[in-house]
Scaffold this motif. Structure first.
Motif, PDB file in Angstrom:
ATOM      1  N   ARG A 132       0.825  -1.207   0.000  1.00  0.00           N
ATOM      2  CA  ARG A 132       0.000   0.000   0.000  1.00  0.00           C
ATOM      3  C   ARG A 132       0.861   1.259   0.000  1.00  0.00           C
ATOM      4  O   ARG A 132       0.501   2.268  -0.631  1.00  0.00           O
ATOM      5  N   LEU A 144      -2.149  -7.158  -7.215  1.00  0.00           N
ATOM      6  CA  LEU A 144      -2.661  -6.416  -6.058  1.00  0.00           C
ATOM      7  C   LEU A 144      -2.297  -4.939  -6.160  1.00  0.00           C
ATOM      8  O   LEU A 144      -3.115  -4.057  -5.873  1.00  0.00           O
ATOM      9  N   ILE A 187      -4.471  -3.197  -8.749  1.00  0.00           N
ATOM     10  CA  ILE A 187      -5.798  -2.880  -8.226  1.00  0.00           C
ATOM     11  C   ILE A 187      -5.783  -1.557  -7.457  1.00  0.00           C
ATOM     12  O   ILE A 187      -6.722  -0.763  -7.538  1.00  0.00           O
ATOM     13  N   LEU A 188      -4.689  -1.312  -6.743  1.00  0.00           N
ATOM     14  CA  LEU A 188      -4.594  -0.107  -5.915  1.00  0.00           C
ATOM     15  C   LEU A 188      -4.326   1.162  -6.719  1.00  0.00           C
ATOM     16  O   LEU A 188      -4.644   2.259  -6.249  1.00  0.00           O
ATOM     17  N   LYS A 216      -6.825 -13.484  -2.334  1.00  0.00           N
ATOM     18  CA  LYS A 216      -6.631 -12.062  -2.027  1.00  0.00           C
ATOM     19  C   LYS A 216      -6.824 -11.204  -3.275  1.00  0.00           C
ATOM     20  O   LYS A 216      -7.474 -10.150  -3.203  1.00  0.00           O
ATOM     21  N   ASP A 263     -10.550 -11.130  -4.050  1.00  0.00           N
ATOM     22  CA  ASP A 263     -11.276 -10.307  -3.078  1.00  0.00           C
ATOM     23  C   ASP A 263     -11.069  -8.818  -3.351  1.00  0.00           C
ATOM     24  O   ASP A 263     -12.024  -8.033  -3.389  1.00  0.00           O
ATOM     25  N   TRP A 264      -9.825  -8.420  -3.557  1.00  0.00           N
ATOM     26  CA  TRP A 264      -9.534  -7.004  -3.831  1.00  0.00           C
ATOM     27  C   TRP A 264     -10.137  -6.567  -5.154  1.00  0.00           C
ATOM     28  O   TRP A 264     -10.649  -5.456  -5.267  1.00  0.00           O
ATOM     29  N   ASN A 308     -13.911  -6.085  -4.601  1.00  0.00           N
ATOM     30  CA  ASN A 308     -14.272  -5.028  -3.660  1.00  0.00           C
ATOM     31  C   ASN A 308     -13.729  -3.651  -4.028  1.00  0.00           C
ATOM     32  O   ASN A 308     -14.395  -2.639  -3.787  1.00  0.00           O
ATOM     33  N   TYR A 309     -12.543  -3.591  -4.605  1.00  0.00           N
ATOM     34  CA  TYR A 309     -11.916  -2.302  -4.898  1.00  0.00           C
ATOM     35  C   TYR A 309     -12.142  -1.827  -6.328  1.00  0.00           C
ATOM     36  O   TYR A 309     -11.979  -0.637  -6.615  1.00  0.00           O
TER      37      TYR A 309
END
Length: 225
Positions: free
Chosen positions: A42, A68, A71-72, A95, A98-99, A102-103
């Motif tokens: 993050r 991941l 996605i961010l 993971k 899920d991300w 949700n994201y």
């Protein structure tokens, strides 16, 4: 080499340097295949800021840590419906899945169309994404949802559903019981009869995902607020 290609190469080197064997070992026990601490991931995303083209390049590597990160730093509304469908179908690790749902998918203008398409998909991982979106709608926009019909499907199929699909169906069951007082008794009754996640290990201070317990506790908190 383009500027984005060069930055992609640099970011992949940085992700490789962040990979920790102990973190990887813990993640592998949960079905994930990366060793990057999520706090550090993050922090890297915060430094990079939103870069959709870079995010697309990271996603195409098929590396879980890179995905991941993608996605961010992506723009969720920039993905087409077909792109999101392909991304969910190509995602197997918990993971990342899920991300992604949700994201990204929940923020997409295509989320409702995908919810309807995915919920009855024969692939249980894809179907679980549809049920996650349905639980979101129960909580935020239940209008026009057939809640008794959803409870019928949950009652008939949840007990024997594969784990990830079962988890999201149970989430939807709990959300119906929490948000809709008129369906609460039936939701609790279904949970008690099926006993899905009844023995799920729960850390001290956390609420059990067993639907009757989850519903009762969340309603209590709402009433005490």
């Amino acid at each position: 080499m383009s500027e984005v290609t060069a930055e992609l190469a640099e970011v992949m080197v940085e992700l490789a340097a962040l990979d920790d064997p102990r973190t990887r070992a813990v993640n592998e026990r949960h079905g994930d295949d990366h060793g990057v601490n999520l706090g550090k991931l993050r922090a890297l995303a915060k430094r990079l800021k939103t870069q959709h083209e870079l995010a697309s390049g990271l996603w195409k590597t098929e590396d879980s840590a890179a995905r991941l990160l993608a996605i961010l730093i992506c723009r969720p509304k920039a993905f087409t419906r077909d792109e999101l469908d392909g991304m969910v179908r190509g995602t197997r690790t918990p993971k990342v899945h899920d991300w992604l749902v949700n994201y990204v998918v929940k923020k997409s203008p295509h989320s409702e169309e995908l919810r309807l398409s995915w919920s009855a998909d024969p692939d249980p991982v894809v179907a679980s994404a549809g049920w996650a979106l349905t639980a979101e709608r129960v909580a935020k926009k239940p209008e026009s949802l057939d809640l008794p019909g959803l409870l019928d499907v949950i009652e008939a199929e949840m007990r024997d559903a594969p784990p990830r699909l079962q988890w999201e169906m149970n989430h939807c069951l709990a959300r119906i019981g929490i948000e809709r007082a008129e369906h609460r008794a039936r939701a609790i009754g279904i949970g008690e009869r099926l006993e899905v996640l009844k023995d799920y290990p729960t850390s001290p201070g956390c609420t059990s995902p067993f639907a009757p317990v989850w519903i009762t506790e969340m309603v209590r908190r709402q009433q005490d607020a």
